[in-house]
Scaffold this active site. Structure first.
Site, PDB file in Angstrom:
ATOM      1  N   CYS A  56      41.652  46.568  47.173  1.00  0.00           N
ATOM      2  CA  CYS A  56      41.157  45.822  45.894  1.00  0.00           C
ATOM      3  C   CYS A  56      42.384  45.317  45.326  1.00  0.00           C
ATOM      4  O   CYS A  56      43.486  45.512  45.328  1.00  0.00           O
ATOM      5  CB  CYS A  56      40.600  46.865  45.019  1.00  0.00           C
ATOM      6  SG  CYS A  56      39.234  47.454  45.483  1.00  0.00           S
ATOM      7  N   GLU A  58      43.224  45.383  42.087  1.00  0.00           N
ATOM      8  CA  GLU A  58      44.071  46.478  41.107  1.00  0.00           C
ATOM      9  C   GLU A  58      45.230  47.456  41.965  1.00  0.00           C
ATOM     10  O   GLU A  58      46.192  47.611  41.356  1.00  0.00           O
ATOM     11  CB  GLU A  58      43.069  47.297  40.443  1.00  0.00           C
ATOM     12  CG  GLU A  58      41.986  46.637  39.565  1.00  0.00           C
ATOM     13  CD  GLU A  58      40.628  46.209  40.313  1.00  0.00           C
ATOM     14  OE1 GLU A  58      40.794  45.696  41.580  1.00  0.00           O
ATOM     15  OE2 GLU A  58      39.472  46.476  39.786  1.00  0.00           O
TER      16      GLU A  58
HETATM   17  N1  THU Z   1      37.114  44.539  44.607  1.00  0.00           N
HETATM   18  C1  THU Z   1      38.379  44.561  44.132  1.00  0.00           C
HETATM   19  O1  THU Z   1      39.336  43.947  44.527  1.00  0.00           O
HETATM   20  N2  THU Z   1      38.463  45.270  43.088  1.00  0.00           N
HETATM   21  C2  THU Z   1      37.430  45.851  42.286  1.00  0.00           C
HETATM   22  O2  THU Z   1      37.325  46.533  41.320  1.00  0.00           O
HETATM   23  C3  THU Z   1      35.822  45.635  43.010  1.00  0.00           C
HETATM   24  C4  THU Z   1      35.871  45.194  44.161  1.00  0.00           C
HETATM   25  C5  THU Z   1      37.088  43.722  46.116  1.00  0.00           C
HETATM   26  C6  THU Z   1      36.832  44.529  47.147  1.00  0.00           C
HETATM   27  C7  THU Z   1      36.457  43.565  48.163  1.00  0.00           C
HETATM   28  O3  THU Z   1      37.154  42.845  48.627  1.00  0.00           O
HETATM   29  C8  THU Z   1      35.643  42.740  47.403  1.00  0.00           C
HETATM   30  O4  THU Z   1      36.120  42.834  45.921  1.00  0.00           O
HETATM   31  C9  THU Z   1      33.874  42.867  47.330  1.00  0.00           C
HETATM   32  O5  THU Z   1      33.737  44.281  46.998  1.00  0.00           O
END
Ligand code: THU
Length: 139
Positions: A56, A58
């Protein structure tokens, strides 16, 4: 928090979405992490064909900060939505990212969720992850 800094973090999070590598979900997330000494570490989500190794936005930002010697965080901004479009809604950090943030930050840390430069909500890590398991629990 200082209004100018909130806006700067929001703009950085929105901008970072352009670098997201999201061929599988098509959901681009950007993050901007402010350290207590005033540095900003940005991150985007980076997906993988095996799905599980995807990271992700973050956690990308946290890994960048920690690997540069920064461990004390003052705030994080997050923005997410369909790639190539402005976010349609707020994108709060996922559970795994909340836990990773709780490794380094206390419950009062502001978490800034961003829909646009004008639509910004501020919550705290403690609101998002109450009664969390932290390094202190290991004794
Ligand atoms: N995702 C993030 O980068 N941060 C979050 O807090 C929520 C989800 C990303 C993971 C994945 O690459 C995409 O969003 C769909 O879930």
């Amino acid at each position: 928090m200082d209004e100018h800094m909130i806006r700067e973090l929001a703009v950085s999070a929105l901008k970072m979405r352009e670098l997201s590598y999201v061929p599988y979900s098509d959901f681009a997330v950007g993050a901007a992490l402010l350290t207590k000494d005033g540095r900003i570490f940005t991150g985007c989500n980076v997906e993988n064909a095996a799905f599980g190794p995807s990271i992700c936005a973050e956690r990308t930002a946290v890994a960048k900060a920690v690997s540069e010697g920064a461990r004390e965080f003052a705030a994080i901004a997050v923005a997410g939505g369909k790639r190539g479009e402005p976010p349609k809604d707020y994108c709060p950090p996922c559970g795994v990212c909340r836990q990773v943030l709780a490794e380094f930050s206390g419950p009062d840390m502001p978490v800034i969720v961003v829909k646009s430069e004008e639509e910004i909500r501020i919550t705290t890590l403690g609101d998002l992850l109450p009664q969390s398991f932290t390094p202190a629990d290991l004794g």
